[in-house]
Design an enzyme around this catalytic site. Structure first.
Site, PDB file in Angstrom:
ATOM      1  N   ARG A 112      -1.690  31.864  32.369  1.00 28.24           N
ATOM      2  CA  ARG A 112      -1.170  32.863  33.499  1.00 28.24           C
ATOM      3  C   ARG A 112      -0.067  33.653  33.200  1.00 28.24           C
ATOM      4  O   ARG A 112       0.852  33.561  32.175  1.00 28.24           O
ATOM      5  CB  ARG A 112      -0.583  32.004  34.550  1.00 28.24           C
ATOM      6  CG  ARG A 112      -1.740  31.026  35.277  1.00 28.24           C
ATOM      7  CD  ARG A 112      -1.036  30.065  36.258  1.00 28.24           C
ATOM      8  NE  ARG A 112      -2.159  29.350  37.002  1.00 28.24           N
ATOM      9  CZ  ARG A 112      -2.745  28.247  36.525  1.00 28.24           C
ATOM     10  NH1 ARG A 112      -2.352  27.948  35.252  1.00 28.24           N
ATOM     11  NH2 ARG A 112      -3.679  27.518  36.913  1.00 28.24           N
ATOM     12  N   HIS A 165      -6.194  33.582  32.637  1.00 29.52           N
ATOM     13  CA  HIS A 165      -7.244  33.801  31.428  1.00 29.52           C
ATOM     14  C   HIS A 165      -8.032  35.235  31.221  1.00 29.52           C
ATOM     15  O   HIS A 165      -9.068  35.427  31.346  1.00 29.52           O
ATOM     16  CB  HIS A 165      -8.292  32.826  31.691  1.00 29.52           C
ATOM     17  CG  HIS A 165      -7.639  31.523  31.772  1.00 29.52           C
ATOM     18  ND1 HIS A 165      -6.851  30.964  30.865  1.00 29.52           N
ATOM     19  CD2 HIS A 165      -8.212  30.274  32.040  1.00 29.52           C
ATOM     20  CE1 HIS A 165      -6.703  29.783  30.847  1.00 29.52           C
ATOM     21  NE2 HIS A 165      -7.394  29.308  31.655  1.00 29.52           N
ATOM     22  N   HIS A 179     -11.462  27.534  25.270  1.00 27.10           N
ATOM     23  CA  HIS A 179     -11.404  26.742  26.269  1.00 27.10           C
ATOM     24  C   HIS A 179     -12.515  25.724  26.362  1.00 27.10           C
ATOM     25  O   HIS A 179     -13.114  25.413  27.383  1.00 27.10           O
ATOM     26  CB  HIS A 179     -11.220  27.647  27.559  1.00 27.10           C
ATOM     27  CG  HIS A 179     -10.583  27.010  28.861  1.00 27.10           C
ATOM     28  ND1 HIS A 179     -11.257  25.820  29.344  1.00 27.10           N
ATOM     29  CD2 HIS A 179      -9.633  27.499  29.434  1.00 27.10           C
ATOM     30  CE1 HIS A 179     -10.150  25.570  30.548  1.00 27.10           C
ATOM     31  NE2 HIS A 179      -9.600  26.545  30.442  1.00 27.10           N
ATOM     32  N   ASP A 200      -1.646  19.462  33.060  1.00 23.28           N
ATOM     33  CA  ASP A 200      -2.195  21.109  32.993  1.00 23.28           C
ATOM     34  C   ASP A 200      -0.858  21.813  32.570  1.00 23.28           C
ATOM     35  O   ASP A 200      -0.299  22.293  33.262  1.00 23.28           O
ATOM     36  CB  ASP A 200      -2.660  21.591  34.359  1.00 23.28           C
ATOM     37  CG  ASP A 200      -3.384  22.940  33.999  1.00 23.28           C
ATOM     38  OD1 ASP A 200      -3.535  23.368  32.921  1.00 23.28           O
ATOM     39  OD2 ASP A 200      -3.861  23.579  35.121  1.00 23.28           O
ATOM     40  N   GLU A 231      -5.932  23.734  24.518  1.00 22.56           N
ATOM     41  CA  GLU A 231      -6.072  25.111  24.439  1.00 22.56           C
ATOM     42  C   GLU A 231      -4.790  25.763  23.320  1.00 22.56           C
ATOM     43  O   GLU A 231      -3.567  25.796  23.957  1.00 22.56           O
ATOM     44  CB  GLU A 231      -6.113  25.888  25.560  1.00 22.56           C
ATOM     45  CG  GLU A 231      -7.159  25.485  26.636  1.00 22.56           C
ATOM     46  CD  GLU A 231      -6.680  25.472  28.190  1.00 22.56           C
ATOM     47  OE1 GLU A 231      -6.554  26.801  28.310  1.00 22.56           O
ATOM     48  OE2 GLU A 231      -6.810  24.676  28.736  1.00 22.56           O
TER      49      GLU A 231
HETATM   50  C1  GLA Z   1      -6.326  26.249  32.587  1.00 19.77           C
HETATM   51  C2  GLA Z   1      -5.579  26.463  33.564  1.00 19.77           C
HETATM   52  C3  GLA Z   1      -5.872  25.540  34.446  1.00 19.77           C
HETATM   53  C4  GLA Z   1      -7.160  25.775  34.847  1.00 19.77           C
HETATM   54  C5  GLA Z   1      -8.209  25.834  33.927  1.00 19.77           C
HETATM   55  C6  GLA Z   1      -9.663  26.404  34.223  1.00 19.77           C
HETATM   56  O1  GLA Z   1      -6.207  25.156  31.711  1.00 19.77           O
HETATM   57  O2  GLA Z   1      -4.063  26.055  33.200  1.00 19.77           O
HETATM   58  O3  GLA Z   1      -5.154  25.360  35.457  1.00 19.77           O
HETATM   59  O4  GLA Z   1      -7.417  27.112  35.366  1.00 19.77           O
HETATM   60  O5  GLA Z   1      -7.478  26.617  32.686  1.00 19.77           O
HETATM   61  O6  GLA Z   1     -10.065  25.915  35.337  1.00 19.77           O
END
Ligand code: GLA
Length: 375
Positions: free
Chosen positions: A104, A129, A203, A275, A339
């Site tokens: 983000r 993304h 990803h 996350d 990632e």
């Molecule tokens: C990343 C983001 C998540 C989500 C995934 C895809 O990991 O941090 O919040 O957006 O990608 O769904």
């Protein structure tokens, strides 16, 4: 007699070599056509043992990774779709190279050299993304080759000045190499004609028991990080580097993903599970261990090595039951991502390692997904 034995031995040896040489190969298959008529292909990279990886030119996405378990039984450990149509519908970035900026950027805004840039806010209120048509939704230009027995697929994409709001024409190349040791090596290089920001990552979603074989909560995770970047309720880093010690984000001691995921820890609540970006405990720019994951029922192991300073561990919290390859479904937490990346929102966080790329500089990042099995 002795000569005969020697001769048979030599013949056997030659046969063994030719079997190997015959099995390491690259095949190209048609994968579909985009709405504007562009042909999309998939490349199957098979190594000497028969383990294979499929990659499509659409989004430079990893479609499948077929590797042995502890008994030698092959299984596909990457979530993915049969053909292009599945990827066009996908909203979870399954298997894709994401960018220009992976993760983000707060409110879709950043300043660079005194100029303010505005990007799409495709994950309200933030940019995620790369935007509406990020690198995951474009067709890359392929070039395949075989180097020292390893199969390689090079994919290039030229992102125009102003695309998705980013400055500068950026040329990005990703080279996927599939080795005889079941390592998928990803080497990214890029140049730009104006200062820009860049943070590409892969990803892929993994389930080491097999894609579509239940959830990933029993996978035992180790992450090589003493700190992470805590986030606000809208998943933007606060700027702090918080020690993982004493929190459910401490994976220094291998721990099953599901053991603490439901704990009422504020970061797990706002993140809907894991996350988070982890600050890797290794020198910046040097290839080193990010994470190691072990799946107890099959014995499969994934090790992720990277030159990047961070890794986003995402426990598939937003997967919502899409139908993938062979009719398998991918419900919530049926796959996890690791990632390798720079930290989220770095363009707005002056204390984070920089993601700025300037003309004359060459961006490079290397990440390796290495597969094996434990008895
Ligand atoms: C990343 C983001 C998540 C989500 C995934 C895809 O990991 O941090 O919040 O957006 O990608 O769904």
């Amino acid at each position: 007699m002795r000569l005969m034995i020697l001769f048979s031995f030599l013949m056997l040896f030659a046969a063994a070599i030719s079997v190997n040489a015959a099995t390491a190969r690259i095949e190209k298959l048609p994968f579909g056509k985009t709405a504007d008529g562009v042909e999309v292909d998939a490349y199957v990279l098979t190594n000497a043992s028969g383990a294979r990886v499929t990659i499509t030119t659409y989004g430079a996405r990893v479609v499948s990774i077929v590797v042995p378990d502890r008994l030698g039984v092959m299984g596909d450990v990457a979530l993915g779709f049969e053909n292009l149509a599945g990827y066009v519908e996908d909203t979870a970035y399954i298997g894709a190279v994401v960018g220009r900026y992976g993760n983000r950027i707060a409110l879709g805004k950043f300043a660079l050299d005194g100029k303010l840039y505005t990007l799409a806010t495709n994950n309200a209120p933030n940019h995620l993304h790369g935007g509406i048509k990020g690198f995951d939704r474009v067709v890359w230009t392929p070039k395949s080759s075989q180097v020292n027995g390893a199969t390689r697929l090079q994919l290039t994409f030229i992102s125009k000045d102003g695309e998705e709001g980013y400055p500068g024409t950026l040329t990005l190349t990703v080279v996927y190499t599939w080795t005889d040791r079941n390592e998928l090596k990803m080497q990214y290089t890029a140049t730009t004609d104006k200062a820009t920001v860049l943070n590409p990552t892969n990803h892929a979603y993994f389930n080491l028991a097999g894609a579509g074989q239940g959830d990933i909560l029993g996978h035992v995770m180790r992450i090589n990080a003493l700190r992470f970047t805590p986030t606000t309720v809208s998943s933007i880093p606060t700027g702090q580097l918080r020690p993982v010690k004493g929190t459910p984000l401490d994976f220094n001691k291998p721990t099953a993903i599901g053991v603490r995921i439901g704990e009422p820890y504020e970061q797990l609540i706002s993140g809907n599970g894991y996350d988070h970006n982890f600050v890797l405990n290794k020198p910046a720019g040097k290839l080193g261990l990010a994470a190691e994951v072990y799946e107890p029922t099959t014995g499969r192991v994934l090790r992720v090595l990277t030159t990047e300073p961070g890794v986003q561990f995402y426990s598939g919290n937003f997967l919502s039951g899409a139908t993938g390859k062979d009719g398998a479904t991918y419900p919530r937490r049926s796959g996890f991502c690791l990632e390798a990346q720079h930290y989220p929102d770095s363009p707005n966080q002056p204390t984070f390692p920089t993601t700025i790329l300037r003309p004359g500089q060459r961006f490079s990042q290397t990440t390796i997904y290495e597969f094996s099995a434990r008895k």
